[in-house]
Write a protein that holds these residues in place. Structure first.
Motif, PDB file in Angstrom:
ATOM      1  N   TYR A  38      -2.653  29.368   7.681  1.00 50.50           N
ATOM      2  CA  TYR A  38      -2.020  28.929   8.943  1.00 50.50           C
ATOM      3  C   TYR A  38      -0.929  29.930   9.353  1.00 50.50           C
ATOM      4  CZ  TYR A  38      -4.636  24.658   8.330  1.00 50.50           C
ATOM      5  OH  TYR A  38      -5.671  23.767   8.188  1.00 50.50           O
ATOM      6  N   ARG A  39      -0.274  30.500   8.363  1.00 53.92           N
ATOM      7  CA  ARG A  39       0.750  31.514   8.654  1.00 53.92           C
ATOM      8  C   ARG A  39       0.092  32.769   9.255  1.00 53.92           C
ATOM      9  NH1 ARG A  39       5.901  30.937   6.269  1.00 53.92           N
ATOM     10  NH2 ARG A  39       6.122  28.899   5.290  1.00 53.92           N
ATOM     11  N   ARG A  88       5.852  35.487   5.618  1.00 54.39           N
ATOM     12  CA  ARG A  88       6.963  34.682   5.062  1.00 54.39           C
ATOM     13  C   ARG A  88       8.222  34.786   5.910  1.00 54.39           C
ATOM     14  NH1 ARG A  88       4.149  31.323   2.248  1.00 54.39           N
ATOM     15  NH2 ARG A  88       2.337  32.523   1.666  1.00 54.39           N
ATOM     16  N   VAL A  96       4.886  27.902  12.620  1.00 53.34           N
ATOM     17  CA  VAL A  96       3.614  27.556  11.966  1.00 53.34           C
ATOM     18  C   VAL A  96       3.232  26.083  12.114  1.00 53.34           C
ATOM     19  CG1 VAL A  96       4.603  27.260   9.632  1.00 53.34           C
ATOM     20  CG2 VAL A  96       2.235  27.935   9.867  1.00 53.34           C
ATOM     21  N   SER A  97       4.213  25.189  12.180  1.00 55.26           N
ATOM     22  CA  SER A  97       3.872  23.770  12.314  1.00 55.26           C
ATOM     23  C   SER A  97       3.145  23.513  13.624  1.00 55.26           C
ATOM     24  CB  SER A  97       5.122  22.892  12.247  1.00 55.26           C
ATOM     25  OG  SER A  97       5.476  22.703  10.914  1.00 55.26           O
ATOM     26  N   GLY A 126      -1.409  22.587  -0.211  1.00 55.89           N
ATOM     27  CA  GLY A 126      -1.317  22.480   1.238  1.00 55.89           C
ATOM     28  C   GLY A 126      -0.768  21.139   1.671  1.00 55.89           C
ATOM     29  N   ARG A 127      -1.300  20.635   2.783  1.00 54.58           N
ATOM     30  CA  ARG A 127      -0.809  19.367   3.329  1.00 54.58           C
ATOM     31  C   ARG A 127      -1.913  18.301   3.391  1.00 54.58           C
ATOM     32  NH1 ARG A 127       2.547  22.795   3.177  1.00 54.58           N
ATOM     33  NH2 ARG A 127       4.533  22.944   4.270  1.00 54.58           N
ATOM     34  N   ILE A 129      -5.137  18.804   1.748  1.00 58.35           N
ATOM     35  CA  ILE A 129      -6.231  19.284   0.883  1.00 58.35           C
ATOM     36  C   ILE A 129      -6.924  18.114   0.177  1.00 58.35           C
ATOM     37  CG2 ILE A 129      -6.883  20.966  -0.896  1.00 58.35           C
ATOM     38  CD1 ILE A 129      -5.632  22.156   1.690  1.00 58.35           C
ATOM     39  N   ARG A 179      10.352  20.478  10.021  1.00 59.68           N
ATOM     40  CA  ARG A 179       8.971  20.873   9.689  1.00 59.68           C
ATOM     41  C   ARG A 179       8.225  19.702   9.041  1.00 59.68           C
ATOM     42  NH1 ARG A 179       6.297  25.139   6.372  1.00 59.68           N
ATOM     43  NH2 ARG A 179       8.185  25.611   5.216  1.00 59.68           N
ATOM     44  N   ARG A 186       1.876  14.898  13.061  1.00 58.67           N
ATOM     45  CA  ARG A 186       0.899  15.473  14.002  1.00 58.67           C
ATOM     46  C   ARG A 186      -0.323  14.553  14.054  1.00 58.67           C
ATOM     47  NH1 ARG A 186      -0.096  20.142   9.864  1.00 58.67           N
ATOM     48  NH2 ARG A 186      -1.608  19.118   8.539  1.00 58.67           N
TER      49      ARG A 186
HETATM   50  O1   DC Z   1       2.892  25.706   2.587  1.00 58.16           O
HETATM   51  P1   DC Z   1       3.525  26.504   3.730  1.00 58.16           P
HETATM   52  O2   DC Z   1       4.960  26.209   3.950  1.00 58.16           O
HETATM   53  O3   DC Z   1       3.250  27.969   3.606  1.00 58.16           O
HETATM   54  O4   DC Z   1       2.728  25.988   5.015  1.00 58.16           O
HETATM   55  C1   DC Z   1       3.032  26.450   6.298  1.00 58.16           C
HETATM   56  C2   DC Z   1       2.612  25.433   7.337  1.00 58.16           C
HETATM   57  O5   DC Z   1       1.198  25.378   7.449  1.00 58.16           O
HETATM   58  C3   DC Z   1       3.079  24.007   7.119  1.00 58.16           C
HETATM   59  O6   DC Z   1       4.327  23.775   7.726  1.00 58.16           O
HETATM   60  C4   DC Z   1       1.996  23.168   7.743  1.00 58.16           C
HETATM   61  C5   DC Z   1       0.779  24.061   7.724  1.00 58.16           C
HETATM   62  N1   DC Z   1      -0.214  23.666   6.733  1.00 58.16           N
HETATM   63  C6   DC Z   1      -1.110  22.704   7.114  1.00 58.16           C
HETATM   64  O7   DC Z   1      -1.019  22.165   8.202  1.00 58.16           O
HETATM   65  N2   DC Z   1      -2.119  22.357   6.281  1.00 58.16           N
HETATM   66  C7   DC Z   1      -2.239  22.939   5.071  1.00 58.16           C
HETATM   67  N3   DC Z   1      -3.256  22.588   4.279  1.00 58.16           N
HETATM   68  C8   DC Z   1      -1.301  23.911   4.652  1.00 58.16           C
HETATM   69  C9   DC Z   1      -0.284  24.249   5.508  1.00 58.16           C
END
Ligand code: DC
Length: 225
Positions: A38-39, A88, A96-97, A126-127, A129, A179, A186
């Motif tokens: 996503y970054r 980063r 990124v959000s 991740g968020r 997974i 964040r 979302r």
């Molecule tokens: O883990 P990170 O901080 O590098 O993730 C950056 C952003 O990517 C996080 O704020 C939300 C998004 N993200 C996501 O929506 N789904 C994921 N599986 C991983 C990250």
């Protein structure tokens, strides 16, 4: 042998990536940082000066994102260029959000994540997974920690990485809170624990304790040890 999937989800600064990396190494699996994808998309939208969702969706087709393992950990490539450091930067973290809340972006990244998971045993953090990408993963962990502790960890990380960093704890706390809110509210695939995830509060745990806990669970649940 069947590829094993361990998922580690949780909010920013919960210790996911450090822990996931070590757990993968201990079990001989590949570590996959889904946030890096996503970054990478976020960096591309900035470089291409995208101003509308339509432009972002159009740009997606021209992006080739790859995650490669190296002796120094996972490296992220965008159309062949190593962008591991650039993604980063605070400007990426700030945007990124939003980028990851776009439906088409998520569809493309989830697809890529599933392709990686089909190839070898992995630990992916991740968020979404455990909830969306691999709902049938053999082991799911949801890591959390108090906001104070997560902000403290992020600040230490920034200070060791960017010695000139002027961020302070209140600024980082605000950024993380913002964040977390965006990621968990979302519309599509928000951050949440899968119903069958093991919840791990790491507020007072060391990295070593977190890794030992997960490896022990993996051995019990996956290998019946
Ligand atoms: O883990 P990170 O901080 O590098 O993730 C950056 C952003 O990517 C996080 O704020 C939300 C998004 N993200 C996501 O929506 N789904 C994921 N599986 C991983 C990250």
């Amino acid at each position: 042998m069947e590829a094993i999937i361990i998922t580690i989800d949780g909010p920013a600064g919960s210790g996911k990536s450090t822990t996931a990396k070590i757990v993968a190494e201990l079990l001989g699996y590949i570590y996959v940082d889904s946030g890096a994808m996503y970054r990478a998309v976020t960096l591309a939208t900035i470089r291409n000066k995208c101003e509308t969702i339509q432009q972002i969706v159009h740009l997606l087709n021209s992006l080739h994102i790859e995650l490669k393992m190296s002796p120094f950990g996972q490296r992220t490539f965008l159309n062949g260029e190593d962008i591991s450091e650039e993604i980063r930067e605070p400007i990426i973290t700030a945007k990124v959000s939003f980028i990851s809340s776009i439906k088409e972006v998520r569809t493309a990244m989830v697809d890529l994540q599933r392709k990686i998971g089909a190839q070898s045993s992995i630990v992916m953090d991740g968020r979404d997974i455990g909830t969306v990408v691999f709902p049938h993963a053999q082991l799911k962990i949801y890591m959390n920690a108090s906001i104070q502790e997560r902000a403290k960890r992020r600040l230490n990380q920034m200070k060791s990485k960017y010695s000139e960093s002027t961020s302070d704890i209140s600024e980082i706390t605000e950024q993380i809170t913002h964040r977390d809110y965006a990621d968990s509210h979302r519309e599509i695939d928000p951050l949440k624990a899968a119903e069958d995830a093991i919840i791990l509060d790491t507020t007072v745990m060391t990295i070593q304790e977190q890794c030992e806990f997960i490896v022990k669970k993996a051995k019990q649940l996956i290998y019946n040890e």
